[in-house]
Design an enzyme around this catalytic site. Sequence first.
Site, PDB file in Angstrom:
ATOM      1  N   CYS A  44       6.130  -3.631  15.543  1.00  0.00           N
ATOM      2  CA  CYS A  44       5.702  -3.340  16.170  1.00  0.00           C
ATOM      3  C   CYS A  44       4.142  -3.465  17.212  1.00  0.00           C
ATOM      4  O   CYS A  44       3.523  -3.279  15.656  1.00  0.00           O
ATOM      5  CB  CYS A  44       5.957  -1.559  15.887  1.00  0.00           C
ATOM      6  SG  CYS A  44       7.560  -1.526  15.648  1.00  0.00           S
TER       7      CYS A  44
ATOM      8  N   CYS B  87      -1.011   6.608   9.449  1.00  0.00           N
ATOM      9  CA  CYS B  87      -0.217   6.257  10.824  1.00  0.00           C
ATOM     10  C   CYS B  87      -0.124   4.510  10.757  1.00  0.00           C
ATOM     11  O   CYS B  87      -0.915   4.602  12.253  1.00  0.00           O
ATOM     12  CB  CYS B  87       1.025   6.906  11.249  1.00  0.00           C
ATOM     13  SG  CYS B  87       2.845   6.180  12.025  1.00  0.00           S
TER      14      CYS B  87
ATOM     15  N   CYS C  83       1.485  -1.570  15.023  1.00  0.00           N
ATOM     16  CA  CYS C  83       1.307  -0.941  13.711  1.00  0.00           C
ATOM     17  C   CYS C  83       0.630  -2.775  12.828  1.00  0.00           C
ATOM     18  O   CYS C  83       1.025  -3.607  12.826  1.00  0.00           O
ATOM     19  CB  CYS C  83       3.153  -1.023  13.098  1.00  0.00           C
ATOM     20  SG  CYS C  83       3.271  -1.097  11.031  1.00  0.00           S
TER      21      CYS C  83
ATOM     22  N   GLU D 170       0.941  -0.868   0.155  1.00  0.00           N
ATOM     23  CA  GLU D 170      -0.121  -0.136  -0.041  1.00  0.00           C
ATOM     24  C   GLU D 170       1.246   0.932   0.112  1.00  0.00           C
ATOM     25  O   GLU D 170       1.978   1.303   0.541  1.00  0.00           O
ATOM     26  CB  GLU D 170      -0.707  -0.117   1.534  1.00  0.00           C
ATOM     27  CG  GLU D 170      -2.135  -1.219   0.608  1.00  0.00           C
ATOM     28  CD  GLU D 170      -2.467  -1.542   2.711  1.00  0.00           C
ATOM     29  OE1 GLU D 170      -3.853  -2.089   2.218  1.00  0.00           O
ATOM     30  OE2 GLU D 170      -3.189  -0.445   3.360  1.00  0.00           O
TER      31      GLU D 170
ATOM     32  N   CYS E 285       6.801  -7.383   7.346  1.00  0.00           N
ATOM     33  CA  CYS E 285       7.603  -6.149   8.342  1.00  0.00           C
ATOM     34  C   CYS E 285       7.436  -7.275   9.664  1.00  0.00           C
ATOM     35  O   CYS E 285       7.353  -7.847   9.905  1.00  0.00           O
ATOM     36  CB  CYS E 285       7.668  -4.622   8.944  1.00  0.00           C
ATOM     37  SG  CYS E 285       8.865  -4.086   9.825  1.00  0.00           S
TER      38      CYS E 285
ATOM     39  N   CYS F  90       3.125   8.769   0.533  1.00  0.00           N
ATOM     40  CA  CYS F  90       3.959   7.540   1.451  1.00  0.00           C
ATOM     41  C   CYS F  90       4.092   6.107   0.610  1.00  0.00           C
ATOM     42  O   CYS F  90       3.489   5.640   0.107  1.00  0.00           O
ATOM     43  CB  CYS F  90       3.314   7.887   2.891  1.00  0.00           C
ATOM     44  SG  CYS F  90       3.653   6.392   4.064  1.00  0.00           S
TER      45      CYS F  90
END
Length: 344
Positions: free
Chosen positions: A115, A332, A118, A91, A111, A104
């Site tokens: 975290c 975010c 996220c 994305e 990943c 962005c």
Amino acid sequence: MKENIRNFDISQIEQIVLSMGEPRYRAIQVFRWLYQKGAETFTEMSDVPEKLRYNLGQKYTAKFLEPVQTLISKDGTKKFIFKLYDNNFIESVMIPEKDRNTVCISTQVGCKYNCVFCASGKLGFVRNLEVAEILGQLLYIRFKENIKISNAVFMGMGEPFDNYDALIKAIRIINARDGVNIGARKITVSTAGIVPKIMEFADMGWQVRLSISLHASDDATRSLLMPVNRKYPLSDLLDACNYYVSRTGRRITIEYILIDGINDAEKHLYGLGKISKRFRADVNVIPLSKIRNSSFSPPSTEKINWFINSLKKMGIRATLRDSRGSDIDAACGQLAGARSCACG
């Protein structure tokens, strides 16, 4: 499958052109067609000899990524869900503002750092993106959506410094006068704190901005939120930041996602203030954006205002960052590839 020629920088394209019996200057012509005119086929390159166009087309492709879904937020933010050649999804987000348009960009599928705030980390790590896939996000928005892009931020899916070589090559092309031609100071790389790469990045001597995803000012809290802290604890991260600042003379930006009852107490505030003052860092305070299957919540508006006003009273350049596009899961920490794709 043909390789995308956008995986190569200008010096590599020069070698390709020379190997095809053409003079070196033809590479610049090809490069400008790729990045200044947005060519997706070699046949479009009208000032390039027909034989070279043919030979390039036999070995390479120049296609952008194509979105399978585009979502538009009530605040004007656009999220693009791109399907890759191996059926993975990434994305990208375009954030319009009065004086600029920011894209962005993602650097990985998923990943590995997980975290807790996220969505990308919930996918786990799948693979690094190729240079052409990194650039393809920006180029689609620039040429297919016809949006002039002023700023590029590597804050999408993945840890940029975990795909370091492709990141560096992509930045060179984005910044190049004959490439996308976005100024270095309008390019930002955000990292969860990969210490060796922060130092390596400092040695590049670039004017590219560095943003540190801090989110806590003590090891216990940061390790709870960001498992990467167990490998690169705060003391090591702060030493790397000190090296970056001393090596480049540039400010860093600290990103701080504010989470109710986790990192929003007075002790966290003063710890953040101490770190910020050490580097004369700018601080972006970002209220948590909700993600699926998470029990964390943002603080109250009163608590958020207290936190940021307290930082300002300490003499810190703190900004409350409006997390745009939350209604389309584009804010975010909300980017999650296939998880948010309604197209299968």
